[in-house]
Design an enzyme around this catalytic site. Structure first.
Site, PDB file in Angstrom:
ATOM      1  N   HIS A   1       7.138   2.848  41.486  1.00 35.45           N
ATOM      2  CA  HIS A   1       7.199   3.585  42.774  1.00 35.45           C
ATOM      3  C   HIS A   1       6.910   5.058  42.491  1.00 35.45           C
ATOM      4  CE1 HIS A   1       9.246   4.397  46.869  1.00 35.45           C
ATOM      5  NE2 HIS A   1       8.742   5.538  46.454  1.00 35.45           N
TER       6      HIS A   1
ATOM      7  N   HIS B   1       4.755   8.786  43.921  1.00 33.65           N
ATOM      8  CA  HIS B   1       3.939   9.563  44.863  1.00 33.65           C
ATOM      9  C   HIS B   1       3.040  10.504  44.071  1.00 33.65           C
ATOM     10  CE1 HIS B   1       6.433   8.370  48.342  1.00 33.65           C
ATOM     11  NE2 HIS B   1       7.392   8.326  47.440  1.00 33.65           N
TER      12      HIS B   1
ATOM     13  N   LYS C   1       3.457  -1.582  51.753  1.00 33.32           N
ATOM     14  CA  LYS C   1       4.674  -0.781  51.873  1.00 33.32           C
ATOM     15  C   LYS C   1       5.148  -0.729  53.322  1.00 33.32           C
ATOM     16  CE  LYS C   1       7.848   2.272  50.879  1.00 33.32           C
ATOM     17  NZ  LYS C   1       8.421   2.913  49.734  1.00 33.32           N
TER      18      LYS C   1
ATOM     19  N   HIS D   1      11.031   0.468  52.209  1.00 36.13           N
ATOM     20  CA  HIS D   1      11.934   1.625  52.323  1.00 36.13           C
ATOM     21  C   HIS D   1      13.066   1.152  53.225  1.00 36.13           C
ATOM     22  CE1 HIS D   1      12.912   6.022  52.366  1.00 36.13           C
ATOM     23  NE2 HIS D   1      13.707   5.539  53.298  1.00 36.13           N
TER      24      HIS D   1
ATOM     25  N   HIS E   1      13.872   2.001  45.615  1.00 39.12           N
ATOM     26  CA  HIS E   1      14.857   3.058  45.374  1.00 39.12           C
ATOM     27  C   HIS E   1      16.227   2.759  45.987  1.00 39.12           C
ATOM     28  CE1 HIS E   1      13.276   4.073  49.283  1.00 39.12           C
ATOM     29  NE2 HIS E   1      12.266   4.772  48.839  1.00 39.12           N
TER      30      HIS E   1
ATOM     31  N   ASP F   1      10.107   7.081  42.001  1.00 41.98           N
ATOM     32  CA  ASP F   1      10.022   7.806  43.280  1.00 41.98           C
ATOM     33  C   ASP F   1       9.806   9.298  43.027  1.00 41.98           C
ATOM     34  OD1 ASP F   1       9.880   8.150  45.993  1.00 41.98           O
ATOM     35  OD2 ASP F   1      12.039   8.107  46.314  1.00 41.98           O
TER      36      ASP F   1
HETATM   37  C1  NCD Z   1       9.273  10.608  49.492  1.00 36.58           C
HETATM   38  C2  NCD Z   1       8.093  11.553  49.721  1.00 36.58           C
HETATM   39  O1  NCD Z   1       8.281  12.771  49.588  1.00 36.58           O
HETATM   40  O2  NCD Z   1       6.996  11.092  50.004  1.00 36.58           O
HETATM   41  N1  NCD Z   1      10.480  11.371  49.558  1.00 36.58           N
HETATM   42  C3  NCD Z   1      11.659  11.020  49.021  1.00 36.58           C
HETATM   43  O3  NCD Z   1      12.642  11.744  49.259  1.00 36.58           O
HETATM   44  N2  NCD Z   1      11.800   9.974  48.242  1.00 36.58           N
HETATM   45  C4  NCD Z   1       9.233   9.494  50.464  1.00 36.58           C
HETATM   46  C5  NCD Z   1      10.124   8.336  50.127  1.00 36.58           C
HETATM   47  O4  NCD Z   1       9.894   7.593  49.159  1.00 36.58           O
HETATM   48  O5  NCD Z   1      11.094   8.106  50.865  1.00 36.58           O
HETATM   49 ZN    ZN Z   2       9.078   7.247  47.537  1.00 32.81          ZN
END
Ligand code: NCD
Ligand code: ZN
Length: 348
Positions: free
Chosen positions: A14, A16, A100, A137, A175, A249
């Site tokens: 996971h 970003h 997702k 999520h 998460h 995450d």
């Molecule tokens: C994530 C993001 O910034 O894209 N933020 C987070 O707090 N984890 C989005 C997510 O996974 O919920």
């Molecule tokens: Zn995330």
């Protein structure tokens, strides 16, 4: 005392990476240690179709430094307009490894997510048929539900009913932050349910965010819960149970976007995640289980081979220093501070 540990190269289930200047600035921090990562599709606009995922994969590959190898495992952002045939084709081509589900409004860039889960029933049924996992999520967005209860309520009101309505749907609870979620996964005997756990949720509880001053760099979603929940996550991660694996995450936002009266949710852990995890697993007497959590359980659930190469972690006599922040073309991004010295590092 164990001072070196060689494990199969880890994957991040996971992650970003964003786009543009941020993508350029953060990708190497994951590619440095990880072979593959499940890439979150919550760009603006989101990555909804197979064609969009393919274009995004190409942009990610262009951001991987030439000296590194890294395989982005692409996902599609589920909307109420998503076409089952497009999802199936993107999966069949090998491009897409998961879809997702963001409940609309649950987190960063989730506005285009799903408001009524009944409206995606056909897509979920097709995913069950073809064995394509749904990454969830798991938080309700109902303003009446306390933010600390949103995960537990989601399981009861949304996730469990969906799993009953779509038997065979393979689900990764992303998460997880509560003992409730851990117990829900442990109670399952279908083989179709797993959960990712982040690095930071093994380390911080809600006091870190709120006690003695407000600390935006510890604010993420789902928000960290009370200590009993953190301990349940630690026990699950360190248990060797194959249904739990790493999804960092790591969610970079610029300081400018975080340090506001209404700042963004997300913690950037990519640079020091492996050091933090080695520390946590050693503390819990589970260093021998780190490899399962970071390198074996994820591929097993996703039905992919484990990585063929290895990384070695070594324990230093002196603390390993990580930068407080990294500079990207988009701006400064603060690196997660675990609040204690780190001694493990991944050898080059
Ligand atoms: C994530 C993001 O910034 O894209 N933020 C987070 O707090 N984890 C989005 C997510 O996974 O919920
Ligand atoms: Zn995330």
């Amino acid at each position: 005392m164990t001072d070196t540990l060689t494990i199969l190269r880890p994957d991040d289930w996971h992650l970003h990476l964003r786009d543009g200047e941020m993508l350029q600035g953060v990708t190497l921090h994951t590619a440095n240690h990880f072979a593959r990562a499940i890439i979150m599709p919550n760009l603006v606009p989101p990555v909804v179709t197979g064609a969009e995922a393919e274009a995004y994969r190409d942009r990610i590959m262009a951001a991987v430094p030439a000296s590194m190898t890294f395989e982005p495992l692409m996902t599609l952002y589920l909307t109420e307009a998503t076409q089952a045939d497009d999802v199936a084709a993107a999966h069949a081509s090998g491009l897409v490894k998961a879809v997702k589900l963001y409940p609309a409004g649950a987190t960063t860039n989730s506005q285009s997510g799903v408001s009524n889960i009944d409206n995606v029933q056909g897509v979920l049924e097709r995913m069950a048929d073809i064995g394509l996992p749904l990454c969830v999520h798991g938080e309700v967005t109902d303003p009446d539900i306390d933010i600390f209860d949103r995960e537990a309520v989601f399981i009861e009101r949304v996730l469990d009913p969906v799993r009953r309505r779509v038997p065979g749907l393979r689900v990764v609870m992303e998460h997880v932050t509560t003992a409730d979620a851990v117990a829900y996964v442990q109670a399952d005997d279908s083989g179709n349910l797993a959960a990712t756990i982040t690095t930071h949720h093994l380390i911080i509880n809600r006091n870190h965010i709120l006690a003695g001053g407000i600390r935006p760099h510890y604010y993420c979603l789902p928000v960290a819960k009370r200590e009993t929940h953190r301990l349940a996550l630690r026990a699950a991660a360190c248990s060797g149970d194959e249904r739990f694996f790493l999804g960092t995450d790591s969610a970079p936002h610029t300081d400018e976007a975080k340090l506001l009266p209404c700042g963004c949710a997300g913690i950037f852990t990519a640079p020091n995640t492996m050091s933090c995890l080695a520390h946590v697993f050693e503390e819990d007497g589970a260093l021998d289980r780190l490899e399962g959590f970071t390198s074996r359980h994820g591929p097993q659930f996703y039905r992919l081979p484990v990585n063929s190469d290895e990384v070695t972690l070594s324990k230093q006599a002196d603390p390993v220093r990580y930068p407080e922040y990294i500079e990207t073309g988009a701006g400064k991004v603060t690196v997660f501070d675990p609040g204690f010295d780190l001694f493990w590092r991944v050898e080059d």
